[in-house]
Design a protein around this motif. Structure first.
Motif, PDB file in Angstrom:
ATOM      1  N   TRP A  24      59.045  60.376  31.801  1.00  0.00           N
ATOM      2  CA  TRP A  24      57.784  61.112  31.775  1.00  0.00           C
ATOM      3  C   TRP A  24      57.538  61.825  33.111  1.00  0.00           C
ATOM      4  O   TRP A  24      58.003  61.373  34.176  1.00  0.00           O
ATOM      5  N   CYS A  25      56.779  62.911  33.064  1.00  0.00           N
ATOM      6  CA  CYS A  25      56.404  63.623  34.292  1.00  0.00           C
ATOM      7  C   CYS A  25      55.609  62.652  35.179  1.00  0.00           C
ATOM      8  O   CYS A  25      54.789  61.897  34.658  1.00  0.00           O
ATOM      9  N   CYS A  28      51.918  61.324  34.314  1.00  0.00           N
ATOM     10  CA  CYS A  28      51.605  61.343  32.874  1.00  0.00           C
ATOM     11  C   CYS A  28      50.767  60.107  32.516  1.00  0.00           C
ATOM     12  O   CYS A  28      51.065  58.990  32.966  1.00  0.00           O
ATOM     13  N   ASP A  30      50.771  58.365  29.976  1.00  0.00           N
ATOM     14  CA  ASP A  30      51.461  57.356  29.169  1.00  0.00           C
ATOM     15  C   ASP A  30      51.970  56.164  30.002  1.00  0.00           C
ATOM     16  O   ASP A  30      52.161  55.068  29.465  1.00  0.00           O
ATOM     17  N   CYS A  59      56.829  62.745  23.644  1.00  0.00           N
ATOM     18  CA  CYS A  59      56.934  62.056  24.945  1.00  0.00           C
ATOM     19  C   CYS A  59      56.410  60.628  24.792  1.00  0.00           C
ATOM     20  O   CYS A  59      57.083  59.652  25.172  1.00  0.00           O
ATOM     21  N   ASN A 129      46.712  63.417  23.972  1.00  0.00           N
ATOM     22  CA  ASN A 129      46.568  64.359  25.096  1.00  0.00           C
ATOM     23  C   ASN A 129      46.198  65.755  24.581  1.00  0.00           C
ATOM     24  O   ASN A 129      46.259  66.727  25.306  1.00  0.00           O
ATOM     25  N   GLY A 133      53.210  67.626  23.920  1.00  0.00           N
ATOM     26  CA  GLY A 133      53.819  67.666  25.246  1.00  0.00           C
ATOM     27  C   GLY A 133      55.317  67.927  25.179  1.00  0.00           C
ATOM     28  O   GLY A 133      55.846  68.812  25.844  1.00  0.00           O
ATOM     29  N   CYS A 208      47.933  64.766  29.665  1.00  0.00           N
ATOM     30  CA  CYS A 208      49.229  65.428  29.865  1.00  0.00           C
ATOM     31  C   CYS A 208      49.040  66.309  31.100  1.00  0.00           C
ATOM     32  O   CYS A 208      48.446  67.387  31.004  1.00  0.00           O
ATOM     33  N   ILE A 209      49.539  65.838  32.217  1.00  0.00           N
ATOM     34  CA  ILE A 209      49.226  66.581  33.441  1.00  0.00           C
ATOM     35  C   ILE A 209      50.020  67.881  33.540  1.00  0.00           C
ATOM     36  O   ILE A 209      49.655  68.771  34.292  1.00  0.00           O
ATOM     37  N   THR A 210      51.073  68.002  32.761  1.00  0.00           N
ATOM     38  CA  THR A 210      51.891  69.219  32.838  1.00  0.00           C
ATOM     39  C   THR A 210      51.282  70.378  32.048  1.00  0.00           C
ATOM     40  O   THR A 210      51.152  71.485  32.566  1.00  0.00           O
ATOM     41  N   PHE A 211      50.902  70.123  30.806  1.00  0.00           N
ATOM     42  CA  PHE A 211      50.373  71.218  29.986  1.00  0.00           C
ATOM     43  C   PHE A 211      48.853  71.257  29.943  1.00  0.00           C
ATOM     44  O   PHE A 211      48.277  72.268  29.552  1.00  0.00           O
TER      45      PHE A 211
HETATM   46  S1  SF4 Z   1      54.925  66.848  29.137  1.00  0.00           S
HETATM   47 FE1  SF4 Z   1      52.899  65.897  29.235  1.00  0.00          FE
HETATM   48  S2  SF4 Z   1      52.990  64.198  27.732  1.00  0.00           S
HETATM   49 FE2  SF4 Z   1      55.110  64.832  28.211  1.00  0.00          FE
HETATM   50  S3  SF4 Z   1      55.757  63.466  29.880  1.00  0.00           S
HETATM   51 FE3  SF4 Z   1      54.972  65.346  30.807  1.00  0.00          FE
HETATM   52  S4  SF4 Z   1      52.812  64.881  31.239  1.00  0.00           S
HETATM   53 FE4  SF4 Z   1      53.516  63.360  29.754  1.00  0.00          FE
END
Ligand code: SF4
Ligand SMILES: Cc1ncc(C[n+]2csc(CCOP(=O)(O)OP(=O)(O)O)c2C)c(N)n1
Length: 279
Positions: A24-25, A28, A30, A59, A129, A133, A208-211
Motif C-alpha cells: 500500500w502507498c 494509506c 488500510d 488495494c 475510500n 484505488g 486513499c491518500i493517493t487519489f
Molecule cells: S491507491 Fe489509495 S487505496 Fe490504494 S494503496 Fe494507495 S492510498 Fe491505499
C-alpha cells in the motif's frame, strides 16, 4: 520425571500479522485496519488457524496476505459468497470478509444485499475510500456526485449509495461505522461485531491518500463515542438517514437469529452427492 504442562502464552497483536510488507502507498488508511484487526483478534483470543479472512480484489482486498490467519484472496465482488460458503462448511471458524467500496458495493452490490438478508454469522469490513484505488481513481458508488477528477470531470452527478441504510433495509444484524484514524475504536467495534451473532457489517472510513488526499481531513470531521447501539429498526433508520456520514459507533444491533443450514447434511463425497441427484 514428569514435565510441567504450561498453558500457551496469550497471543499478541503481532502474532496475527504475516510479516509481509504491505504494498500500500505510505499513509494509506488500510494500514489502520491491519493494526485494528490484529488487536481485535488478540483481544478475542482467537487462534489464527481458527480464523478465515476472505477478500475480493482491490488495494484493500490484499489484507489476507498481511495477516497470519487462513486467507482467501478471491474474485472481484465475490468475497461475500466465498465467505458465506466457508462459514457454512466450517461453522467452527470465525469468518471475516474484507474489501473496498468498489468491490463490495459495485460489482459485489447484489451479494451485499443477499449477505445481509441471509444473515450468515460472519463480519464484513468495508474499507471505504469512496474511490477505486487499485485501478487508479475511478468514482465508486460512494463517491460524492461533485467529486471532480480527471476521470470524472465536474463529478459524476450521481447520488451516492448509502451502505448503512441499505444494510439495515436488507437485514444485517449489526451495523457500525468506524475510522482507520482511530485504531482502538475500530478494534473495539471489530470485537463487538465478531461477538454479535449473524451478519455484522462495519463501514470503515479509510482514506486513499493517493487519489483522495482531501480525505485526510476526515480526522477532523469524525465524531466518536456519542452513539449507543439500538435494536429499534425505525430509530436506527432515522439515525442513519440524518447523519452526515461521520458519526462513529454501533448504529444498529439486531436480534435476528443467524442463518441455519436446513435440509440434508453435506455429502461426504462427490459420488454421494451425484447419487442424490439421480432421477
Ligand atoms: S491507491 Fe489509495 S487505496 Fe490504494 S494503496 Fe494507495 S492510498 Fe491505499
Ligand atoms: C471482474 C473484474 N472487473 C474489474 C476488475 C478491475 N478492478 C480491480 S480492483 C477494482 C476496484 C477496486 O476498488 P475498491 O474495491 O474500492 O478497492 P480499493 O482499491 O479502493 O481498495 C476494479 C474495478 C477486476 N479485477 N475484475
Amino acid at each position: 520425571m514428569s514435565e510441567a504442562i504450561t498453558a500457551p502464552a496469550p497471543l499478541t497483536p503481532a502474532d496475527y500479522k504475516s510479516g509481509l510488507k504491505p504494498v500500500w502507498c505510505p499513509g494509506c488508511g488500510d494500514f489502520g485496519v491491519v493494526n485494528a484487526l490484529s488487536k481485535a483478534l488478540a483481544k478475542l483470543a482467537l487462534r489464527p488457524e481458527n480464523v478465515g479472512i476472505v477478500s475480493g480484489i482491490g488495494c484493500s482486498s490484499r489484507i489476507p496476505a498481511y495477516m497470519s490467519c487462513y486467507g482467501f484472496h478471491g474474485v472481484h465482488g465475490r468475497a461475500l459468497v466465498a465467505g458465506a460458503g466457508l462459514k457454512i462448511a466450517r461453522p467452527d471458524l470465525t469468518v471475516i470478509v474484507a474489501g473496498g467500496d468498489g468491490d463490495g458495493y459495485s460489482i459485489g452490490g447484489n451479494h451485499f444485499l443477499h449477505a445481509c438478508r441471509r444473515n450468515v454469522d460472519m463480519t464484513y469490513i468495508v474499507m471505504d475510500n469512496r474511490v477505486y484505488g487499485m485501478t487508479k481513481g475511478q468514482a465508486s458508488p460512494t463517491t460524492e456526485p461533485d467529486w471532480d477528477s480527471k476521470l470524472s470531470p465536474d463529478g459524476t452527478g450521481l447520488r451516492e449509495f448509502h451502505p448503512l441504510v441499505i444494510a439495515l433495509a436488507s437485514g444485517a444484524n449489526f451495523i457500525a461505522r468506524a475510522f482507520t484514524g482511530d485504531p482502538n475504536g475500530l478494534a473495539d467495534v471489530i470485537v463487538q461485531a465478531v461477538r454479535h451473532p449473524g451478519f455484522s457489517f462495519i463501514e470503515v472510513l479509510s482514506p486513499c491518500i493517493t487519489f483522495r488526499p482531501e480525505q485526510l481531513e476526515w480526522k477532523k470531521m469524525v465524531r466518536g463515542g456519542a452513539l449507543k447501539p439500538t435494536s429499534d429498526l425505525a430509530r436506527a433508520a432515522r439515525r442513519m438517514l440524518r447523519d452526515d456520514g461521520f458519526d462513529l459507533g454501533v448504529l444498529y444491533q439486531g436480534e435476528r437469529a443467524p442463518y441455519q443450514q436446513r435440509g440434508p447434511r453435506a455429502a461426504k463425497s462427490v459420488s454421494e452427492l451425484a447419487a442424490r441427484f439421480e432421477l
